[in-house]
Design a protein around this motif. Structure first.
Motif, PDB file in Angstrom:
ATOM      1  N   GLY A 146      10.740 -13.216  -0.892  1.00  0.00           N
ATOM      2  CA  GLY A 146       9.459 -13.962  -1.953  1.00  0.00           C
ATOM      3  C   GLY A 146       8.234 -13.312  -1.226  1.00  0.00           C
ATOM      4  N   LEU A 147       8.083 -12.753  -0.803  1.00  0.00           N
ATOM      5  CA  LEU A 147       6.965 -12.068  -0.265  1.00  0.00           C
ATOM      6  C   LEU A 147       6.982 -10.685  -1.123  1.00  0.00           C
ATOM      7  CD1 LEU A 147       6.038 -12.537   3.326  1.00  0.00           C
ATOM      8  CD2 LEU A 147       5.378 -13.705   1.701  1.00  0.00           C
ATOM      9  N   LEU A 148       7.974 -10.410  -1.124  1.00  0.00           N
ATOM     10  CA  LEU A 148       7.931  -8.312  -2.246  1.00  0.00           C
ATOM     11  C   LEU A 148       9.589  -8.438  -2.969  1.00  0.00           C
ATOM     12  CD1 LEU A 148       7.148  -5.931  -1.899  1.00  0.00           C
ATOM     13  CD2 LEU A 148       8.528  -4.782  -0.370  1.00  0.00           C
ATOM     14  N   THR A 149       8.970  -9.432  -3.968  1.00  0.00           N
ATOM     15  CA  THR A 149       9.839 -10.171  -5.317  1.00  0.00           C
ATOM     16  C   THR A 149      10.239  -8.448  -5.956  1.00  0.00           C
ATOM     17  OG1 THR A 149       7.988 -10.019  -7.130  1.00  0.00           O
ATOM     18  CG2 THR A 149       9.688 -12.010  -5.302  1.00  0.00           C
ATOM     19  N   ASP A 150      11.858  -8.487  -7.037  1.00  0.00           N
ATOM     20  CA  ASP A 150      12.149  -7.381  -7.433  1.00  0.00           C
ATOM     21  C   ASP A 150      10.936  -6.762  -8.533  1.00  0.00           C
ATOM     22  OD1 ASP A 150      14.508  -7.578  -5.952  1.00  0.00           O
ATOM     23  OD2 ASP A 150      15.752  -8.524  -7.402  1.00  0.00           O
ATOM     24  N   THR A 151      10.292  -8.108  -8.860  1.00  0.00           N
ATOM     25  CA  THR A 151       9.152  -7.880  -9.762  1.00  0.00           C
ATOM     26  C   THR A 151       8.448  -6.147  -9.127  1.00  0.00           C
ATOM     27  OG1 THR A 151       9.442  -9.423 -11.527  1.00  0.00           O
ATOM     28  CG2 THR A 151       7.251  -8.273 -11.543  1.00  0.00           C
ATOM     29  N   MET A 152       7.612  -6.929  -8.049  1.00  0.00           N
ATOM     30  CA  MET A 152       6.801  -6.019  -7.749  1.00  0.00           C
ATOM     31  C   MET A 152       7.414  -4.853  -6.558  1.00  0.00           C
ATOM     32  SD  MET A 152       5.180  -9.643  -4.475  1.00  0.00           S
ATOM     33  CE  MET A 152       4.926  -8.448  -3.882  1.00  0.00           C
ATOM     34  N   ILE A 153       8.555  -4.469  -6.580  1.00  0.00           N
ATOM     35  CA  ILE A 153       9.338  -3.736  -6.220  1.00  0.00           C
ATOM     36  C   ILE A 153       9.320  -2.389  -7.287  1.00  0.00           C
ATOM     37  CG2 ILE A 153      11.050  -2.825  -5.107  1.00  0.00           C
ATOM     38  CD1 ILE A 153      12.203  -5.083  -3.925  1.00  0.00           C
ATOM     39  N   ARG A 154       9.773  -3.070  -8.585  1.00  0.00           N
ATOM     40  CA  ARG A 154       9.600  -1.902  -9.822  1.00  0.00           C
ATOM     41  C   ARG A 154       7.947  -1.750  -9.886  1.00  0.00           C
ATOM     42  NH1 ARG A 154      13.240  -6.509 -11.440  1.00  0.00           N
ATOM     43  NH2 ARG A 154      11.331  -7.213 -13.063  1.00  0.00           N
ATOM     44  N   GLU A 155       7.008  -2.817 -10.316  1.00  0.00           N
ATOM     45  CA  GLU A 155       5.533  -1.898 -10.007  1.00  0.00           C
ATOM     46  C   GLU A 155       5.060  -1.656  -9.137  1.00  0.00           C
ATOM     47  OE1 GLU A 155       3.984  -6.501 -10.621  1.00  0.00           O
ATOM     48  OE2 GLU A 155       4.653  -6.787 -12.490  1.00  0.00           O
ATOM     49  N   ARG A 156       5.292  -1.731  -8.234  1.00  0.00           N
ATOM     50  CA  ARG A 156       4.712  -0.886  -6.985  1.00  0.00           C
ATOM     51  C   ARG A 156       5.297   0.557  -6.725  1.00  0.00           C
ATOM     52  NH1 ARG A 156       3.449  -4.395  -1.473  1.00  0.00           N
ATOM     53  NH2 ARG A 156       2.390  -5.934  -2.836  1.00  0.00           N
ATOM     54  N   SER A 157       7.080   0.558  -7.178  1.00  0.00           N
ATOM     55  CA  SER A 157       6.892   2.291  -7.420  1.00  0.00           C
ATOM     56  C   SER A 157       7.256   2.961  -7.979  1.00  0.00           C
ATOM     57  CB  SER A 157       9.055   1.708  -7.014  1.00  0.00           C
ATOM     58  OG  SER A 157       9.321   0.836  -8.426  1.00  0.00           O
ATOM     59  N   ALA A 158       6.716   2.157  -9.827  1.00  0.00           N
ATOM     60  CA  ALA A 158       5.961   2.718 -10.824  1.00  0.00           C
ATOM     61  C   ALA A 158       4.641   3.507 -10.779  1.00  0.00           C
ATOM     62  CB  ALA A 158       6.438   2.131 -12.042  1.00  0.00           C
ATOM     63  N   ARG A 203       3.500   4.715  -8.135  1.00  0.00           N
ATOM     64  CA  ARG A 203       4.018   5.760  -7.120  1.00  0.00           C
ATOM     65  C   ARG A 203       4.255   6.344  -7.772  1.00  0.00           C
ATOM     66  NH1 ARG A 203       2.643   1.020  -4.131  1.00  0.00           N
ATOM     67  NH2 ARG A 203       1.373   0.838  -3.025  1.00  0.00           N
ATOM     68  N   GLY A 204       5.307   6.275  -8.612  1.00  0.00           N
ATOM     69  CA  GLY A 204       6.066   7.528  -9.549  1.00  0.00           C
ATOM     70  C   GLY A 204       6.846   8.070  -8.273  1.00  0.00           C
ATOM     71  N   LEU A 205       7.836   6.183  -8.375  1.00  0.00           N
ATOM     72  CA  LEU A 205       8.957   6.786  -7.525  1.00  0.00           C
ATOM     73  C   LEU A 205       9.551   5.954  -7.728  1.00  0.00           C
ATOM     74  CD1 LEU A 205       6.728   6.140  -3.718  1.00  0.00           C
ATOM     75  CD2 LEU A 205       8.022   8.186  -4.452  1.00  0.00           C
ATOM     76  N   SER A 206      10.826   6.229  -7.682  1.00  0.00           N
ATOM     77  CA  SER A 206      12.512   4.938  -8.057  1.00  0.00           C
ATOM     78  C   SER A 206      12.177   4.328  -7.024  1.00  0.00           C
ATOM     79  CB  SER A 206      13.769   6.050  -8.058  1.00  0.00           C
ATOM     80  OG  SER A 206      13.418   5.876  -6.419  1.00  0.00           O
ATOM     81  N   GLU A 207      12.884   2.916  -7.665  1.00  0.00           N
ATOM     82  CA  GLU A 207      12.998   1.747  -6.244  1.00  0.00           C
ATOM     83  C   GLU A 207      13.694   2.207  -5.123  1.00  0.00           C
ATOM     84  OE1 GLU A 207      14.080  -2.111  -8.341  1.00  0.00           O
ATOM     85  OE2 GLU A 207      13.339  -2.034 -10.337  1.00  0.00           O
ATOM     86  N   ALA A 208      14.664   2.893  -5.313  1.00  0.00           N
ATOM     87  CA  ALA A 208      15.435   3.675  -3.948  1.00  0.00           C
ATOM     88  C   ALA A 208      14.290   3.733  -3.030  1.00  0.00           C
ATOM     89  CB  ALA A 208      16.727   4.098  -4.082  1.00  0.00           C
ATOM     90  N   GLY A 218      11.416   4.165   2.075  1.00  0.00           N
ATOM     91  CA  GLY A 218       9.536   5.076   2.650  1.00  0.00           C
ATOM     92  C   GLY A 218       9.395   4.765   3.695  1.00  0.00           C
ATOM     93  N   ASN A 219      10.350   5.311   4.616  1.00  0.00           N
ATOM     94  CA  ASN A 219      10.110   5.682   5.944  1.00  0.00           C
ATOM     95  C   ASN A 219      11.062   6.029   7.026  1.00  0.00           C
ATOM     96  OD1 ASN A 219      13.079   4.149   6.002  1.00  0.00           O
ATOM     97  ND2 ASN A 219      12.104   2.240   5.774  1.00  0.00           N
ATOM     98  N   LEU A 220      10.919   6.453   8.046  1.00  0.00           N
ATOM     99  CA  LEU A 220      11.166   7.518   8.630  1.00  0.00           C
ATOM    100  C   LEU A 220      12.314   7.695   8.607  1.00  0.00           C
ATOM    101  CD1 LEU A 220       9.108   7.705  12.090  1.00  0.00           C
ATOM    102  CD2 LEU A 220       8.679   8.896  10.142  1.00  0.00           C
ATOM    103  N   LEU A 221      13.061   6.538   8.853  1.00  0.00           N
ATOM    104  CA  LEU A 221      15.022   6.581   8.564  1.00  0.00           C
ATOM    105  C   LEU A 221      15.856   6.595   7.002  1.00  0.00           C
ATOM    106  CD1 LEU A 221      16.199   3.882  10.481  1.00  0.00           C
ATOM    107  CD2 LEU A 221      15.883   6.086  11.477  1.00  0.00           C
ATOM    108  N   GLY A 222      14.266   7.404   6.098  1.00  0.00           N
ATOM    109  CA  GLY A 222      14.483   6.581   4.560  1.00  0.00           C
ATOM    110  C   GLY A 222      15.411   6.111   4.194  1.00  0.00           C
TER     111      GLY A 222
END
Length: 731
Positions: free
Chosen positions: A665-677, A679-684, A689-693
């Motif tokens: 509920g803090l990080l919804t699918d909509t927020m993920i799409r907006e933030r990844s877009a 940053r020019g990144l795919s959602e995956a 985006g961490n050390l383990l990838g």
């Protein structure tokens, strides 16, 4: 008590069609159908009790017809039984055993297993030989409460003959096994001769102090005979006169939430002193039926009489523990006196149990090893009957049987005197290896016997956490602002899980919810304080209302939850207020030393407890525009450390999870799409985006909470679950 004839020709035909499509024969399909009818009525059988059979044929490897007895197998419950629950045993070899003068239990079990058509099938019932020796196609056996009220009379044979006439065979009490099977068939054959001479058809057998058998050529006939015989018993009981002898109990007793945790703690200390596990769950029955027994002046005498049928003793022990009457609500002195009486009552109960064991073990040659001496049923005047178990489900089973005892006792007393089997026969059943086998010896799961509360339990992390704890054997209470959603998650956590609506920012609602948990389970062991939400905006421009709202949910709500949990932990361990709270000034080093000495489960017999918090990486690595969230979570981290410092001496462990970037509920699918877009990144790539990838899931956070709960020598820890974020590392 009022049994109903639930047979339906249409439903029976549907069962034949349903099971027939699976390759099940019509006799076995009808056997399954009528067995489930019996199992659906708690006035007839309870929790694995009773047994049923059908004599039919199966086809062998060479195409030959093999006569078999399909009889209820060990581990199956009549209420939910399926065709495999009546394993097929070759009938003729079983009947040939009747020629023997005696047969040991071990040899009987071996003979039954050796003649199973399917070697992998469960063990046939310990009463399989009785079913085999009778000539009827269908045989049903129950522990009807109404029948037991007649069969547990001092003059039970005369009473049963008056009620049933010559329609039944009367069998004096014999312990189940080969001897009972021989006795029953001998008496049946003699009665059948007399019945034939007088034109009466035998319909069943009354096993005095034990239960009722019915039989017939069809499933319907056997079932309807059972119902009719029980109805005759009920009609006789209706002529009785139930007189009460009220005991002195408070008009308004202290609530269950104040009494049960104290009882649970006392049980834990008694168990720990005896070298047993200290955690038990409780199930209170405060029904009019239960109160009619516990509020009667004859309670102590009744409790000494014994179980309604020996089959129950493995779950309830021979006698309930009778405690002093519940204190009046608001009477603090009486409450403390009642609490102080628990240890003495448990000690006396254990001494009586051990003395009985010594007498009986001497009688049987000293070959038995004692079971634990803790009660499984507790009677509290003014409150009710309490079932005790290793899980909420087991405690509920015990409480169900306790209510059946109450039903049988009151009915029996209304027509005479409740007089079940005595100490010798009860001991023989309790310590019978074939009876103990019914309970199973499976290893307990790591968090069995634990009561866990999860707040924010309907959200992604909360639901995953509740399910993870349930998978490890814990019993769950799921709290959420959305009560329906909480109940839905609870249903996935087990039949006894609790789902409650609770606004954790309201201390009164939190206290009410935790009182409900204590009343439902008897106490509390672990709290996962997980509820939270994020308010966005630059801190300098943030409306004060938003900042206060963030602190209410992300800090003060956790404080409300912790305070409510600690109140229950203290009731269980009967701890006074800490010195600091009363004006003392113990140093931090003294407090830390006390924590190191008492952090482990079971120290000095304490149950202790655990507080687990969802802190978030924002406490260590705040992000721009999330000041309201980050500052409140930083305050929460300080709260975690303070509780760890101050509560270690009470054996209470306090730890937290530092998670980041979880779909919720803090990080919804909509927020993920907006933030990844943005940053020019795919959602995956954004979520990984961490050390383990790798994306970190709600289930990963749940597993971390479970891991912390199992670390018995860890407190004050912050466990990171973020796939690797250097800026959020603790050190």
């Amino acid at each position: 008590m009022s049994v109903l004839n639930r047979w339906s020709d249409a439903e029976a035909a549907a069962a034949v069609a349903h099971y027939g499509a699976q390759g099940v024969s019509e006799p076995l399909a009808l056997r399954t159908y009528s067995a489930r009818l019996l199992g659906a009525d708690p006035d007839l059988v309870l929790h694995g009790g009773g047994n049923t059979s059908v004599k039919t044929t199966v086809t062998g490897l060479l195409g030959e017809a093999i006569p078999v007895l399909c009889v209820k197998g060990s581990g199956w419950d009549l209420g939910t039984i399926e065709p495999p629950g009546h394993p097929a045993v070759r009938l003729e070899p079983l009947r040939a055993l009747r020629a023997l003068n005696s047969l040991s239990d071990e040899a009987m079990v071996a003979a039954q297993r050796n003649n199973l058509i399917d070697p992998a099938a469960p063990n046939p019932s310990v009463e399989a030989l009785l079913h085999a020796f009778l000539p009827h196609t269908f045989v049903d056996h129950t522990h009807s409460s109404a029948l037991l009220a007649l069969a547990d009379q001092p003059d039970a044979a005369a009473v049963c003959r008056q009620v049933f006439g010559e329609r039944v065979v009367l069998v004096p009490y014999v312990m189940p096994g080969f001897a009972l099977a021989q006795s029953c068939v001998d008496l049946y054959e003699a009665a059948a001769e007399r019945a034939a001479a007088s034109g009466v058809e035998l319909e069943g057998m009354v096993l005095l102090k034990h239960g009722l058998f019915s039989f017939g050529s069809t499933a319907k006939q056997s079932y309807e005979r059972m119902i009719e015989l029980v109805r005759l018993a009920e009609q006789h009981l209706a002529t009785g006169n139930r007189l009460s002898q009220p005991a002195a109990v408070p008009e308004r007793p202290a609530p269950a939430a104040a009494l049960l945790p104290r009882l649970r703690g006392a049980l834990g200390r008694a168990a720990s002193a005896a070298g047993a596990r200290s955690h038990w769950l409780l199930d209170l029955r405060a029904t009019p039926l239960a109160r009619a027994v516990v509020d009667d002046g004859r309670l102590a005498d009744w409790a000494r009489r014994g179980v309604a049928t020996p089959d129950h003793v493995i779950r309830t022990k021979a006698h309930p523990l009778v405690l002093p009457a519940a204190p009046a609500a608001g009477d603090a002195a009486a409450l403390e006196a009642w609490s102080a009486s628990l240890a003495m009552a448990l000690t006396a109960y254990a001494a009586n149990y051990q003395a009985s064991f010594s007498r009986q073990n001497d009688r049987v040659g000293g070959i038995k090893k004692p079971l634990d001496s803790l009660p499984r049923v507790v009677a509290i005047p003014g409150l009710g009957l309490v079932g005790i178990g290793k899980s909420a489900a087991e405690a509920a089973v015990t409480a169900d049987i306790a209510e059946t005892w109450a039903t049988t006792l009151l009915a029996a007393e209304s027509i005479g005197r409740f007089e079940p089997v005595g100490e010798n026969d009860t001991f023989d059943m309790e310590y019978w290896s074939l009876e103990q086998a019914k309970l199973g010896k499976a290893a307990e799961k790591p968090l069995a016997r634990s009561v866990v509360v999860v707040t924010g339990g309907a959200g992604a992390i909360g639901a995953a956490t509740a399910l993870a704890f349930a998978a490890q054997g814990a019993d769950l209470a799921v709290l959420d602002l959305d009560g329906e959603a909480a109940a839905a998650v609870a249903r996935r956590c087990g039949s006894r899980a609790l789902g409650l609506a609770c606004n954790v920012t309201d201390p009164l609602q939190v206290q009410t919810a935790f009182a409900a948990v204590a009343a439902h389970f008897g106490g509390l062991d672990i709290v996962v304080s997980n509820a939270g939400a994020a308010w966005g905006g630059r801190i300098a421009e943030l409306p004060e209302a938003d900042l206060r709202a963030s602190f209410e949910l992300n800090f003060f709500a956790h404080q409300h939850v912790a305070q409510a949990a600690l109140a229950l932990f203290r009731l269980q361990d009967t701890l006074p207020c800490p010195a600091g709270a009363a004006g003392g000034n113990a140093s931090a080093n003294q407090a830390a030393s006390a924590g190191a000495a008492g952090a482990g489960e079971g120290v000095s017999g304490r149950l202790g407890g655990q507080l687990l918090f969802n802190v978030s990486k924002q406490a260590l690595n705040p992000g721009p525009g999330f000041g309201a969230y980050g500052t409140s979570k930083a305050a929460l981290l300080a709260l975690v450390r303070q509780y760890a410092l101050e509560e270690g001496g009470a054996g209470i462990r306090v730890n937290a999870i530092n998670a980041d970037r979880i779909r919720s509920g803090l990080l919804t699918d909509t927020m993920i799409r907006e933030r990844s877009a943005a940053r020019g990144l795919s959602e995956a790539d954004y979520m990984g985006g961490n050390l383990l990838g790798s994306e970190v899931r709600a289930e990963d956070v749940a597993e971390a909470f479970v891991a912390l709960a199992r670390l018995e020598r860890t407190t004050g820890a912050l466990l990171t679950v973020d796939g690797g974020n250097v800026a959020a590392m603790v050190r």
